[in-house]
Motif scaffolding. Structure first.
Motif, mmCIF file in Angstrom:
data_model
loop_
_atom_site.group_PDB
_atom_site.id
_atom_site.type_symbol
_atom_site.label_atom_id
_atom_site.label_comp_id
_atom_site.label_asym_id
_atom_site.label_seq_id
_atom_site.Cartn_x
_atom_site.Cartn_y
_atom_site.Cartn_z
ATOM 1 N N GLU A 84 -6.631 -0.619 -8.480
ATOM 2 C CA GLU A 84 -7.202 -0.854 -7.155
ATOM 3 C C GLU A 84 -6.136 -0.920 -6.065
ATOM 4 O OE1 GLU A 84 -9.997 -1.723 -10.268
ATOM 5 O OE2 GLU A 84 -7.956 -2.484 -9.943
ATOM 6 N N LYS A 85 -4.915 -1.330 -6.413
ATOM 7 C CA LYS A 85 -3.834 -1.383 -5.428
ATOM 8 C C LYS A 85 -3.157 -0.036 -5.250
ATOM 9 C CE LYS A 85 -2.595 -6.283 -5.849
ATOM 10 N NZ LYS A 85 -1.506 -7.240 -6.211
ATOM 11 N N GLN A 97 -1.640 9.369 3.191
ATOM 12 C CA GLN A 97 -1.922 10.404 2.216
ATOM 13 C C GLN A 97 -2.794 11.487 2.840
ATOM 14 O OE1 GLN A 97 -3.909 7.715 -0.356
ATOM 15 N NE2 GLN A 97 -2.145 7.432 -1.686
ATOM 16 N N GLU A 128 -5.533 14.794 1.615
ATOM 17 C CA GLU A 128 -6.274 15.324 0.481
ATOM 18 C C GLU A 128 -5.802 16.724 0.138
ATOM 19 O OE1 GLU A 128 -10.453 15.233 1.091
ATOM 20 O OE2 GLU A 128 -10.635 13.328 0.073
ATOM 21 N N LYS A 182 0.836 -1.186 0.000
ATOM 22 C CA LYS A 182 0.000 0.000 0.000
ATOM 23 C C LYS A 182 0.877 1.243 0.000
ATOM 24 C CE LYS A 182 -3.982 -2.064 2.321
ATOM 25 N NZ LYS A 182 -4.875 -2.013 3.487
ATOM 26 N N GLU A 204 0.736 12.218 -1.790
ATOM 27 C CA GLU A 204 1.541 11.508 -0.822
ATOM 28 C C GLU A 204 2.294 12.495 0.064
ATOM 29 O OE1 GLU A 204 3.975 8.934 -3.073
ATOM 30 O OE2 GLU A 204 2.330 7.617 -3.630
ATOM 31 N N ALA A 230 -4.574 3.038 -5.859
ATOM 32 C CA ALA A 230 -5.476 4.115 -5.449
ATOM 33 C C ALA A 230 -6.485 3.589 -4.434
ATOM 34 C CB ALA A 230 -6.191 4.693 -6.662
ATOM 35 N N SER A 231 -6.970 4.479 -3.615
ATOM 36 C CA SER A 231 -7.966 4.101 -2.611
ATOM 37 C C SER A 231 -9.338 3.971 -3.257
ATOM 38 C CB SER A 231 -8.020 5.159 -1.512
ATOM 39 O OG SER A 231 -8.535 6.379 -2.037
ATOM 40 N N ALA A 232 -10.259 3.336 -2.542
ATOM 41 C CA ALA A 232 -11.634 3.189 -3.036
ATOM 42 C C ALA A 232 -12.279 4.553 -3.252
ATOM 43 C CB ALA A 232 -12.452 2.354 -2.057
ATOM 44 N N GLU A 233 -11.935 5.505 -2.381
ATOM 45 C CA GLU A 233 -12.514 6.852 -2.509
ATOM 46 C C GLU A 233 -11.997 7.541 -3.772
ATOM 47 O OE1 GLU A 233 -12.914 5.361 1.416
ATOM 48 O OE2 GLU A 233 -11.075 5.687 0.252
ATOM 49 N N GLU A 234 -10.734 7.349 -4.083
ATOM 50 C CA GLU A 234 -10.165 7.971 -5.287
ATOM 51 C C GLU A 234 -10.770 7.391 -6.560
ATOM 52 O OE1 GLU A 234 -5.629 9.164 -4.579
ATOM 53 O OE2 GLU A 234 -6.063 7.126 -3.920
#
Length: 552
Positions: A388-389, A53, A55, A49, A67, A391-395
């Motif tokens: 998917e690895k 991070q 925003e 991962k 990052e 970036a986050s689910a939110e991104e």
């Protein structure tokens, strides 16, 4: 006396046992140090991962992730290890060396006789068809068609009825304002048909496949006498690959590599993904075309279970716009018409000599068979990454359930990769390869699937093993398949009719010679200077050259 002697013997026995044990332990430790020096002990990072991070805003209501800690300081790299299939000491520089440009540079400016658009004779509506890259090629062709027939082009409609059922509009995937302004000197483009023409009678026409300029100037342009609006029912492969005026060919390249860039939110996310992949070092983008739709369409079932093969057959039979239903899987594979399996890709990469710590981005949708089918490739190359690895689910949330937008992210990461390897020559693979050829100096290794299948079958049959012999064969086969500049291939000798056109190398797969020119030294120096000035100016304006961002 007897008892004292037994105690002495017992003590000696214990001392002897300890001595033997100590000697054994020393021997084991010595062997460990000899076989696995500390610099070579495999040590995988605890997690793949990204670091913590925070925003940041990128304008408007959208926000992305930046990052906090430089990734290369927060992850332990995998040690480089020689693989069983590679011979000799791995030459990293040679593996990652880019092909020679041979002084080829993009040359897409119009000729001195090229004029601004003449008065429009009517409006051209376009219904695109297929996946993202099929639509991209079709849109660029329709720009050229609009120029040929003196039409005002209405922003094309994207395909919502294909296998992927994507509801995205043009502006969701592409930057429509840039598209319009970029083509202002070539074709008039508007976002919507004028209201007064919304209910007017329009001609719906299936343009003939791979047609030349005469077809459009004569047959299609004559329709303006009866209609103000012409609707192209399909957009794919409607324009010939070759024998078109140079200015029309250059217009196709300007449309594809300059005007048709992705929407800001896609390019922003694509840039983030590229930067995160680069934090691992030089990377391969592997277009692993092993999704359910591809296997069902192609009829390729090698290494699948009978249940899986039946499922794919049912999908093919129930998809009405797939015309070919009866397919012999073994014949398809023997002819090289099937995508390589994930396991076969692993064997291929190992034979080429890529070490196990090579970062690989998987540009693909959901792999058919999931983790179990990826297990062999994953064991060879632990640093397998995807959207998917990274970036986050939110991104990724704004892109989920939009196949074209997800494919656009893969496209960007693939074009920007150090090496691009497609497991199958599908629409995306061809589009990425063409874009990389246009940008120049980017290595693309195109697997010779027909030759590889023959070797892989020998491995399965036990008549060949992975190792030096296999590696030498595969390296030799692919010496001339690494993306060096070459002229576009014409039709296969003896083919006729539509088969002749189908056998040609597609225009967007290889835009040479139409959009790439070989320069002499003086011309090259001038172009290099001009290009750098243009790049700096565009960078200041926030524009990208070639439709995909580039860094100085």
């Amino acid at each position: 006396m007897q008892r004292r002697r037994w105690r002495t013997l017992g003590l000696l026995r214990r001392l002897l046992t300890c001595a033997i044990g100590s000697i054994g332990l020393v021997a084991v430790l010595y062997a460990h140090v000899r076989l696995f020096p500390s610099s070579q002990v495999p040590k995988l990072p605890d997690s793949y991962k990204l670091p913590m991070q925070q925003e940041i805003g990128l304008g408007g209501e959208q926000s992305w992730m930046l990052e906090v800690v430089p990734p290369h300081l927060s992850r332990a790299p995998l040690p480089a290890r020689k693989l069983d299939g590679a011979s000799g000491i791995l030459d990293s520089d040679k593996l990652w060396k880019q092909p020679q440009k041979r002084d080829y540079m993009p040359c897409v400016d119009p000729s001195s006789t090229y004029t601004t658009p003449r008065e429009s004779r009517g409006y051209l509506l376009v219904h695109t068809n297929g996946g993202l890259n099929q639509m991209r090629a079709g849109i660029c062709d329709m720009v050229a068609v609009a120029r040929i027939i003196n039409a005002t082009l209405v922003i094309p409609e994207l395909d919502r009825r294909s296998f992927w059922q994507d509801t995205s509009n043009f502006s969701d995937v592409f930057d429509d304002n840039h598209f319009i302004s970029s083509l202002a000197n070539d074709v008039k483009v508007i976002k919507k048909l004028p209201k007064e023409l919304a209910t007017s009678t329009r001609a719906v026409k299936h343009f003939r496949s791979w047609s030349g300029i005469e077809y459009y100037q004569d047959e299609i342009a004559s329709m303006w006498e009866d209609y103000q609006v012409i609707r192209a029912a399909k957009s794919d492969s409607r324009l010939a690959n070759n024998n078109l005026p140079p200015d029309i060919q250059k217009l196709r390249c300007r449309a594809c590599y300059e005007a048709l860039r992705f929407s800001p939110h896609i390019e922003a996310m694509g840039k983030w993904l590229v930067e995160r992949m680069r934090s691992y070092g030089p990377y391969i983008a592997l277009h692993l075309r092993y999704e359910k739709d591809m296997l069902a369409f192609s009829g390729c079932t090698h290494d699948l279970s009978p249940e899986e093969a039946d499922e794919l057959k049912i999908i093919r039979e129930n998809t009405v716009y797939w015309k070919v239903k009866a397919i012999h899987s073994t014949e398809q594979r023997t002819k090289g018409y099937c995508p390589l399996t994930p396991k076969e890709v692993g064997i291929f990469l190992t034979a080429l000599g890529f070490p196990s710590n090579t970062p690989i981005y998987i540009a693909a949708g959901e792999i058919y068979g999931g983790d179990s089918r990826m297990a062999n490739l994953q064991s060879r190359y632990p640093l397998l990454m995807n959207k998917e690895k990274l970036a986050s689910a939110e991104e990724l949330e704004p892109f989920i359930n939009h196949a074209s937008q997800m494919a656009a992210l893969d496209y960007i990461v693939s074009v920007e990769s150090d090496i691009f390897i497609p497991s199958f020559s599908g629409n995306m693979a061809r589009a990425v390869e063409g874009h990389r050829r246009f940008l120049g100096h980017r290595k693309t290794i195109s697997p010779d699937r027909k030759a590889l299948v023959h070797l892989f079958d020998k491995i399965e049959q036990g008549t060949m093993k992975e190792g030096k012999t296999l590696s030498a064969r595969i390296i030799e086969i692919h010496k001339r398949r690494q993306g060096s500049p070459r002229k576009r291939k014409g039709p296969i000798s003896g083919t006729k009719g539509l088969d002749r056109f189908r056998s040609e190398e597609a225009f967007y797969v290889n835009p040479l010679p139409d959009c790439l020119c070989q320069m002499n030294t003086s011309s090259r120096n001038q172009i290099d200077t001009d290009s750098r000035k243009k790049f700096i100016l565009n960078s200041v304006r926030g524009q990208r050259i070639g439709g995909v961002f580039q860094s100085l």
